[in-house]
Scaffold this active site. Structure first.
Site, short mmCIF file in Angstrom:
data_model
loop_
_atom_site.label_atom_id
_atom_site.label_comp_id
_atom_site.label_asym_id
_atom_site.label_seq_id
_atom_site.Cartn_x
_atom_site.Cartn_y
_atom_site.Cartn_z
N ARG A 185 -0.51 1.72 -2.43
CA ARG A 185 0.24 1.83 -3.68
C ARG A 185 -0.57 1.22 -4.83
NH1 ARG A 185 4.08 1.01 0.23
NH2 ARG A 185 5.88 2.44 0.18
N LYS A 186 -0.57 1.90 -5.98
CA LYS A 186 -1.23 1.36 -7.17
C LYS A 186 -0.17 0.76 -8.08
CE LYS A 186 -4.23 0.58 -10.44
NZ LYS A 186 -3.37 -0.41 -11.12
N ARG A 187 -0.22 -0.55 -8.22
CA ARG A 187 0.71 -1.26 -9.10
C ARG A 187 0.09 -1.40 -10.49
NH1 ARG A 187 1.46 -2.67 -3.94
NH2 ARG A 187 3.58 -3.17 -3.27
N GLU B 117 2.62 3.04 -10.11
CA GLU B 117 1.75 3.77 -11.03
C GLU B 117 1.09 4.98 -10.38
OE1 GLU B 117 -1.72 2.65 -14.29
OE2 GLU B 117 -1.60 1.52 -12.43
#
Length: 419
Positions: free
Chosen positions: A150-152, A291
């Site tokens: 996951r892209k935070r 994101e």
């Protein structure tokens, strides 16, 4: 399980990475701690199964090697481990597992004594992403599948322990975060159980909070202690060539050493076989409020971002944004094939300007435009027009669109006909 410990096996003996120091005479000294398994007076290969099941009549031996540059190697007496600990309990260890835990503890203790304190010039800039919405085919040609995370949309941070035992938490630009005591307190506890030389690479984040708020909290000397540290990678300064998949295995083992952390988390990993699987995960993550996704080449080394270097072993997947901006000028690229190729200059309502790359023009067209477009022609046909711009995100500091590309003008204009 063997991959969860730093070091490597050679001739059936596992050696942790050397801890180096300097003698009073200026020579380099190296200290290495090793583990071997002996059965009937024979050194046998160490296997992952030995960490869950004891081998009959086998004992583990721990020893150290010490040598000074151009000197002889001194080997210590063997420390024998004949049984595990906490037998009959959930956290029981086998002979081999206990030997490795004991060796790691000694390794950390020695490293704390020999390791010098970090200085700002010694900070290692984190690895940066090269590819945006493109996954190189080579990622899927390796023996091990690439990893998706996951892209935070948070603030990049790297953590390490200094020689005096204190925690250093610094930014992508090597600026120390002075607050974040809630995170530093847990990091200090975690480093009691892990290799003190490891750097933890991650992001300061609180789900569904805007980036501007997160950045404000991260850079404050006194913050609200709400931010969390999401760790997605780790590295050693002397083992940067270690492949990504092994670093992830070691990172998993790090978090197994202390499982009662509140503000520090390991980012979840997903293996994918092809680009479609990665794109499906990206869509899932976006629905969850993140994101997008990060894709890691399994065999890629850790490549620090010195001089803003972007690693070809990372790809970022996220939706593009678009908006209209006023065109106020034009210029050319500064280096390489972009030199002499036209770029548009747009202006924000606050008068800040930014450069936009034409998306649908060939380099030949861009060269011709810059060569033939005069200030008079620009003012007559293009100045003040609304340009549709595709971009990745707005800079949290300036509000300027990042990775901006011009899709076209709001009103139909063929710029090539102007010249």
């Amino acid at each position: 399980m063997l991959n969860h410990f730093p070091g490597h096996c050679s001739n059936n003996i596992f050696c942790f990475p050397p801890i180096e120091s300097e003698t009073k005479s200026g020579k380099k000294a190296s200290w290495i701690i090793c583990v071997q398994v002996v059965q009937h007076n024979t050194i046998i290969p160490i296997t992952d199964e030995m960490f869950s099941t004891d081998v009959k009549d086998a004992v583990a031996e721990i020893f150290t090697k010490f040598f000074v540059e151009e000197g002889t190697v001194r080997i210590s007496k063997m420390t024998r481990v004949t049984e595990g600990k906490n037998l009959g309990k959930k956290n029981a260890t086998t002979v081999v597992h206990q030997a490795f835990k004991d060796a790691l503890s000694k390794y950390n203790r020695h490293a704390r004594q020999k390791r010098g304190a970090h200085t700002n010039t010694g900070m290692i800039p984190p690895m940066l992403v090269k590819y945006f919405n493109i996954i190189p085919k080579t990622f899927f040609e390796e023996e091990t599948d690439p990893i998706v995370q996951r892209k935070r949309n948070g603030v990049r941070a790297v953590a390490c322990q200094q020689g005096d035992g204190s925690i250093l938490l610094y930014s992508r630009t090597e600026k120390e975060f002075l607050g974040l005591d809630n995170i530093k307190k847990e990091l200090k506890q975690l480093y009691l159980f892990i290799d003190v030389r490891v750097y933890l690479d991650g992001e300061l984040y609180l789900h569904r909070k805007p980036l501007q708020w997160i950045a404000g909290q991260a850079n404050a000397k006194t913050d609200s202690s709400e931010l969390h540290f999401y760790v997605f990678d780790c590295f050693w300064s002397d083992q940067l060539q270690m492949p990504s998949n092994k670093r992830q295995q070691l990172l998993t083992n790090i978090f197994k050493q202390k499982e009662d952390l509140t503000f520090i988390h390991q980012v979840e990993n997903f293996s994918v076989k092809n680009e479609d699987e990665a794109l499906r995960l990206k869509a899932q993550f976006i629905k969850e409020g993140y994101e997008g996704a990060i894709v890691r080449n399994a065999n890629g080394p850790y490549e620090p971002g010195y001089n803003n270097y972007h690693s070809a072993h990372l790809a970022k997947l996220k939706p593009l944004l678009d908006a209209e901006f006023i065109l106020v000028d034009y210029t050319q690229g500064k280096k390489g094939k972009d030199l002499g190729a036209i770029l548009w200059v747009c202006e924000l309502p606050n008068k800040k300007r930014f450069v936009v790359t034409p998306k649908h023009l060939t380099y030949a067209d861009r060269y011709a435009l810059f060569q033939k477009l005069t200030p008079a022609l620009f003012k007559k046909h293009l100045y003040g027009k609304e340009l549709t711009v595709e971009y990745a995100e707005l800079s949290p500091k300036t509000g300027i669109p990042l990775q901006a590309r011009a899709v076209g003008f709001r009103e139909p204009i063929n710029v090539l006909e102007i010249i």
